[in-house]
Design a protein around this motif. Structure first.
Motif, short mmCIF file in Angstrom:
data_model
loop_
_atom_site.label_atom_id
_atom_site.label_comp_id
_atom_site.label_asym_id
_atom_site.label_seq_id
_atom_site.Cartn_x
_atom_site.Cartn_y
_atom_site.Cartn_z
N LEU A 284 0.83 -1.19 0.00
CA LEU A 284 0.00 0.00 0.00
C LEU A 284 0.87 1.25 0.00
O LEU A 284 2.03 1.20 0.43
N ALA A 285 0.30 2.36 -0.47
CA ALA A 285 1.03 3.62 -0.52
C ALA A 285 0.19 4.73 0.08
O ALA A 285 -1.04 4.69 0.07
N LEU A 286 0.90 5.72 0.60
CA LEU A 286 0.28 6.91 1.20
C LEU A 286 1.33 8.01 1.19
O LEU A 286 2.52 7.74 1.27
N ASP A 287 0.88 9.24 1.09
CA ASP A 287 1.80 10.37 1.19
C ASP A 287 1.69 11.01 2.55
O ASP A 287 0.67 10.88 3.24
N LEU A 288 2.74 11.73 2.91
CA LEU A 288 2.73 12.56 4.11
C LEU A 288 2.69 14.01 3.67
O LEU A 288 3.10 14.35 2.56
N VAL A 289 2.23 14.87 4.57
CA VAL A 289 2.33 16.30 4.32
C VAL A 289 3.81 16.60 4.14
O VAL A 289 4.64 16.14 4.92
N ASN A 290 4.15 17.32 3.10
CA ASN A 290 5.55 17.53 2.75
C ASN A 290 6.18 18.64 3.60
O ASN A 290 6.46 19.73 3.13
N ASP A 291 6.39 18.29 4.88
CA ASP A 291 6.96 19.21 5.85
C ASP A 291 7.91 18.39 6.72
O ASP A 291 7.47 17.48 7.42
N VAL B 250 9.35 18.78 9.55
CA VAL B 250 9.03 18.72 10.98
C VAL B 250 7.89 17.74 11.22
O VAL B 250 7.95 16.91 12.14
N LEU B 251 6.85 17.80 10.38
CA LEU B 251 5.72 16.88 10.53
C LEU B 251 6.12 15.45 10.21
O LEU B 251 5.68 14.51 10.87
N ILE B 252 6.97 15.28 9.21
CA ILE B 252 7.44 13.94 8.86
C ILE B 252 8.23 13.33 10.02
O ILE B 252 8.04 12.16 10.37
N ALA B 253 9.08 14.12 10.64
CA ALA B 253 9.85 13.63 11.80
C ALA B 253 8.93 13.23 12.94
O ALA B 253 9.14 12.20 13.59
N LYS B 254 7.91 14.02 13.19
CA LYS B 254 6.95 13.72 14.27
C LYS B 254 6.19 12.43 13.94
O LYS B 254 5.97 11.59 14.82
N TYR B 255 5.80 12.27 12.69
CA TYR B 255 5.09 11.06 12.26
C TYR B 255 5.97 9.83 12.50
O TYR B 255 5.50 8.82 13.02
N GLU B 256 7.23 9.95 12.14
CA GLU B 256 8.15 8.83 12.38
C GLU B 256 8.31 8.55 13.87
O GLU B 256 8.37 7.39 14.29
N ASP B 257 8.36 9.60 14.68
CA ASP B 257 8.45 9.42 16.14
C ASP B 257 7.27 8.61 16.65
O ASP B 257 7.44 7.69 17.46
N TYR B 258 6.07 8.94 16.20
CA TYR B 258 4.88 8.19 16.62
C TYR B 258 5.01 6.72 16.24
O TYR B 258 4.61 5.83 17.00
N HIS B 259 5.59 6.45 15.09
CA HIS B 259 5.67 5.07 14.62
C HIS B 259 6.84 4.29 15.23
O HIS B 259 6.91 3.07 15.06
N ARG C 55 9.77 4.78 3.95
CA ARG C 55 9.53 6.15 3.52
C ARG C 55 10.63 6.62 2.58
O ARG C 55 11.81 6.35 2.80
N PHE C 56 10.23 7.33 1.54
CA PHE C 56 11.14 8.11 0.71
C PHE C 56 10.54 9.49 0.62
O PHE C 56 9.42 9.66 0.11
N GLU C 57 11.26 10.47 1.16
CA GLU C 57 10.76 11.84 1.25
C GLU C 57 9.38 11.80 1.89
O GLU C 57 9.27 11.38 3.03
N ASN C 58 8.33 12.22 1.19
CA ASN C 58 7.01 12.21 1.83
C ASN C 58 6.12 11.05 1.35
O ASN C 58 4.95 11.01 1.66
N ARG C 59 6.68 10.09 0.63
CA ARG C 59 5.93 8.93 0.15
C ARG C 59 6.17 7.74 1.07
O ARG C 59 7.32 7.41 1.40
N LEU C 60 5.08 7.11 1.50
CA LEU C 60 5.16 5.92 2.34
C LEU C 60 4.77 4.68 1.54
O LEU C 60 3.91 4.75 0.65
N PHE C 61 5.38 3.57 1.89
CA PHE C 61 5.10 2.28 1.26
C PHE C 61 4.96 1.26 2.39
O PHE C 61 5.85 1.14 3.24
N MET C 62 3.84 0.56 2.43
CA MET C 62 3.58 -0.42 3.49
C MET C 62 3.46 -1.81 2.88
O MET C 62 2.83 -1.99 1.84
N ILE C 63 4.06 -2.77 3.57
CA ILE C 63 3.89 -4.17 3.23
C ILE C 63 3.16 -4.82 4.40
O ILE C 63 3.58 -4.69 5.55
N MET C 64 2.04 -5.47 4.09
CA MET C 64 1.27 -6.18 5.11
C MET C 64 1.19 -7.65 4.73
O MET C 64 0.80 -7.99 3.61
#
Length: 109
Positions: free
Chosen positions: A6-13, A15-24, A47-56
């Motif tokens: 699956l794929a999802l983007d993050l807000v391209n910021d 600071v927000l990307i770092a916080k998102y990673e902290d939560y995870h 993650r690559f830049e603001n693009r996420l890739f999930m394997i389930m």
């Protein structure tokens, strides 16, 4: 065992990307349990830049419908999803309100 990508983007910021990673790095225990209860055996997010890739990887009882129903009935999951939506951005081509989108496998060696 079945695998989904699956794929999802993050807000391209940054600071927000770092916080998102902290939560995870320390997801809430209720979130981990809800993932396992839905039949997910393994989950990885890259993650690559603001693009996420999930394997389930899921067991034979897993379905996205069942997971969606369990998530909708779980207040803690709903709280987590609302919190995460501050950091997430729908990927181009996603349907209205859709977060993670299933990717099609186009090659296997």
């Amino acid at each position: 065992m079945k695998r989904y990508s699956l794929a999802l983007d993050l807000v391209n910021d940054p600071v927000l990307i770092a916080k998102y990673e902290d939560y995870h790095q320390a997801i809430w225990p209720e979130i981990k349990q809800s993932i396992l209860d839905a039949g997910v055996v393994n989950m990885e997010i890259y993650r690559f830049e603001n693009r996420l890739f999930m394997i389930m990887e899921v067991n034979d009882e897993f379905s996205f419908e069942k997971k969606g129903q369990l998530d909708a009935e779980n207040e803690k999951v709903q709280e987590w999803e609302q919190l995460m939506w501050k950091y997430q951005s729908a990927i181009p081509g996603a349907k209205e309100g859709e977060k993670w989108v299933i990717m099609d496998k186009i090659f296997q060696l």
